[in-house]
Scaffold this active site. Structure first.
Site, PDB file in Angstrom:
ATOM      1  N   TYR A 123      16.167   9.810  55.710  1.00 58.66           N
ATOM      2  CA  TYR A 123      17.432  10.043  55.030  1.00 58.66           C
ATOM      3  C   TYR A 123      17.664   9.040  53.905  1.00 58.66           C
ATOM      4  O   TYR A 123      17.566   7.840  54.106  1.00 58.66           O
ATOM      5  CB  TYR A 123      18.607   9.944  56.009  1.00 58.66           C
ATOM      6  CG  TYR A 123      19.922  10.183  55.306  1.00 58.66           C
ATOM      7  CD1 TYR A 123      20.345  11.471  55.016  1.00 58.66           C
ATOM      8  CD2 TYR A 123      20.698   9.114  54.876  1.00 58.66           C
ATOM      9  CE1 TYR A 123      21.511  11.694  54.334  1.00 58.66           C
ATOM     10  CE2 TYR A 123      21.879   9.330  54.189  1.00 58.66           C
ATOM     11  CZ  TYR A 123      22.283  10.618  53.926  1.00 58.66           C
ATOM     12  OH  TYR A 123      23.439  10.824  53.244  1.00 58.66           O
ATOM     13  N   LYS A 157      22.222  12.671  50.158  1.00 54.09           N
ATOM     14  CA  LYS A 157      22.123  14.119  50.063  1.00 54.09           C
ATOM     15  C   LYS A 157      21.620  14.561  48.704  1.00 54.09           C
ATOM     16  O   LYS A 157      21.627  13.821  47.754  1.00 54.09           O
ATOM     17  CB  LYS A 157      23.493  14.735  50.357  1.00 54.09           C
ATOM     18  CG  LYS A 157      23.602  15.225  51.785  1.00 54.09           C
ATOM     19  CD  LYS A 157      22.622  16.363  52.040  1.00 54.09           C
ATOM     20  CE  LYS A 157      22.533  16.608  53.542  1.00 54.09           C
ATOM     21  NZ  LYS A 157      21.449  17.553  53.863  1.00 54.09           N
ATOM     22  N   HIS A 214      29.888   5.567  47.812  1.00 54.72           N
ATOM     23  CA  HIS A 214      29.305   6.809  47.281  1.00 54.72           C
ATOM     24  C   HIS A 214      30.351   7.647  46.546  1.00 54.72           C
ATOM     25  O   HIS A 214      30.259   8.862  46.495  1.00 54.72           O
ATOM     26  CB  HIS A 214      28.705   7.638  48.415  1.00 54.72           C
ATOM     27  CG  HIS A 214      27.518   7.003  49.071  1.00 54.72           C
ATOM     28  ND1 HIS A 214      26.267   7.020  48.507  1.00 54.72           N
ATOM     29  CD2 HIS A 214      27.405   6.322  50.230  1.00 54.72           C
ATOM     30  CE1 HIS A 214      25.417   6.390  49.298  1.00 54.72           C
ATOM     31  NE2 HIS A 214      26.089   5.952  50.358  1.00 54.72           N
ATOM     32  N   ASP A 225      21.566  10.235  41.617  1.00 58.20           N
ATOM     33  CA  ASP A 225      22.487   9.179  42.041  1.00 58.20           C
ATOM     34  C   ASP A 225      21.748   7.869  41.808  1.00 58.20           C
ATOM     35  O   ASP A 225      20.747   7.594  42.465  1.00 58.20           O
ATOM     36  CB  ASP A 225      22.802   9.401  43.526  1.00 58.20           C
ATOM     37  CG  ASP A 225      23.702   8.322  44.112  1.00 58.20           C
ATOM     38  OD1 ASP A 225      23.896   7.271  43.473  1.00 58.20           O
ATOM     39  OD2 ASP A 225      24.199   8.550  45.238  1.00 58.20           O
ATOM     40  N   GLY A 243       5.008  12.945  34.559  1.00 55.98           N
ATOM     41  CA  GLY A 243       5.085  14.167  33.770  1.00 55.98           C
ATOM     42  C   GLY A 243       6.205  15.116  34.158  1.00 55.98           C
ATOM     43  O   GLY A 243       6.485  16.068  33.450  1.00 55.98           O
TER      44      GLY A 243
HETATM   45  P1  13P Z   1      25.338  10.773  48.355  1.00 60.46           P
HETATM   46  O1  13P Z   1      24.149  11.656  48.548  1.00 60.46           O
HETATM   47  O2  13P Z   1      26.365  11.414  47.484  1.00 60.46           O
HETATM   48  O3  13P Z   1      24.956   9.399  47.920  1.00 60.46           O
HETATM   49  O4  13P Z   1      26.072  10.694  49.736  1.00 60.46           O
HETATM   50  C1  13P Z   1      25.672   9.817  50.708  1.00 60.46           C
HETATM   51  C2  13P Z   1      26.537  10.016  51.891  1.00 60.46           C
HETATM   52  O5  13P Z   1      26.142  10.705  52.797  1.00 60.46           O
HETATM   53  C3  13P Z   1      27.857   9.396  51.891  1.00 60.46           C
HETATM   54  O6  13P Z   1      28.534   9.562  53.113  1.00 60.46           O
HETATM   55 MG    MG Z   2      25.304   7.877  46.790  1.00 58.25          MG
HETATM   56 MG    MG Z   3      26.059  12.133  45.577  1.00 59.54          MG
HETATM   57 MG    MG Z   4      22.993  12.286  46.920  1.00 62.52          MG
END
Ligand code: 13P
Ligand code: MG
Ligand code: MG
Ligand code: MG
Ligand code: 13P
Length: 371
Positions: free
Chosen positions: A233, A236, A18, A11, A103
């Protein structure tokens, strides 16, 4: 001679929030990979998206963990990040957690699924691309493809796969792995992989006597945990996987069948909620409602004898998955009504956002013993 298939994703900026990848990022990544194809670093490539994750699918002869191929992916992500910054996209460079490439992209933020294989006479494969979830989301479907006879008829009726498969399972907390044999150890396998935030299926291998050489994977899943890379965090993991099909392996339809059930996965909204995994065509790989629900894209390919990617076929773009989508929406409505309550919200141990420790810290002097 062996061919390597590499799926590497990151990402590097969302549009908006997102939700999805801006086409300019895909264009930039194509430019970089196209140059590398001309130089002969890679044989073929395809660039796409799943939600806000930029997806690079490549074939080459450099094996897994190749510094050249990983370096190429890193360069594509870096250049796409520059474009994301120019456009002011959300979380530009989100998954590029380290500044310097050394690498290998593992441990730097991107997710990787790769396999080096001897091409069969015909080599059908499926690449899976998930958004708003984590590697353990693949445990249930991969188990069902390679170990569940109620999913995969071939386990019962195809003499080439009747002996079952071996599963390489990682404990991602302790950084240990174990190889287990199905069907002999099926209940033990399930005891581990049911705990999907900790034990994840990394690879599946055939057994002795199978037409595919015993040391060549027939399925591989990305298992990178961003949380462990960053220590906090940062979004994800949004995993990817590669699965080979047919001729002693699950038929294409047996590879897809587990996704007709939109099982609950974690990683929705702020990486902190459970929700159903909805199989979607690419045009709907654009999470919106509460940043979700989590999505799965399946792309079908044949690998040509020269290692070209013949595809993609957008496999969930089919009315046969309408019911799964409908069911996912019902589950979405139901589970959303729990708001901040578990089990919609993840249990405290898995909460990657850090408000809970903060709240506890603030209240620490106000807690008193119960008489
Ligand atoms: P991403 O990992 O897809 O960026 O998601 C972040 C998220 O938790 C949106 O609510
Ligand atoms: Mg994102
Ligand atoms: Mg994502
Ligand atoms: Mg993500
Ligand atoms: P075809 O005979 O159409 O190749 O199908 C083989 C099969 O049984 C797939 O599940």
């Amino acid at each position: 001679e062996k061919i390597t298939i590499s799926v590497i994703k990151a990402d590097v900026g969302g549009w908006p929030g997102h939700s999805r990848v801006h086409p300019a990022l895909i264009e930039k990544a194509r430019e970089v990979l196209s140059e590398a194809q001309k130089n002969g670093t890679i044989i073929d490539f395809y660039v796409t998206y799943a939600g806000d994750d930029l997806q690079l699918i490549m074939t080459h002869k450099k094996g897994v963990d190749s510094p050249e191929v990983h370096g190429l992916a890193w360069e594509a992500f870096k250049k796409a990040t520059e474009v994301a910054k120019e456009l002011g996209l959300y979380g530009a460079g989100q998954d590029l957690l380290k500044d310097a490439f050394s690498g290998n992209v593992r441990g730097l933020g991107p997710s990787v699924a790769e396999m080096e294989i001897t091409l069969r006479k015909s080599e059908p494969i499926v690449t899976f691309h998930l958004d708003k979830t984590e590697p353990g989301a693949f445990n249930l479907p991969i188990f069902r493809m390679f170990a569940d006879p109620f999913n995969t008829a071939g386990l019962v009726i195809d003499p080439k796969m009747h002996m079952g498969f071996r599963f390489e399972i990682w404990d991602i907390l302790e950084h240990k792995k174990v190889i287990m044999s199905s069907p002999e150890e099926m209940y033990d396998i399930l005891a581990l992989i049911g705990a999907k935030s900790r034990y994840v299926i990394k690879r599946v291998y055939p057994k002795e006597g199978h037409p595919v050489p015993k040391d060549e994977p027939v399925a591989v899943v990305s298992t990178e945990k961003l949380y462990e890379v960053a220590g906090e965090y940062v979004g994800k993991d949004d995993p990817v996987a590669i699965v080979r099909a047919q001729s002693g392996l699950p038929a294409l339809g047996e590879v897809l069948e587990p996704f007709a059930f939109p099982h609950l996965v974690s990683g929705w909204m702020r990486g902190s909620h459970n929700g159903p995994l909805m199989p979607v065509p690419l045009k709907y790989a654009t999470p919106t409602r509460f940043d979700g629900p989590p999505r799965a894209v399946a792309l079908g390919w044949q690998i040509s004898p020269e290692g070209k990617l013949i595809g993609p076929v957008d496999l969930f773009d089919d009315p046969a998955f309408d019911w799964a989508r409908q069911k996912a929406l019902e589950i979405t409505d139901y589970i959303r009504r729990h708001g901040p309550f578990e089990p919609h919200r993840l249990p405290s141990e898995e909460m990657e956002y850090t408000t809970l420790p903060g709240v506890l810290e603030k209240l620490k002097d106000r807690f008193e013993p119960i008489e």
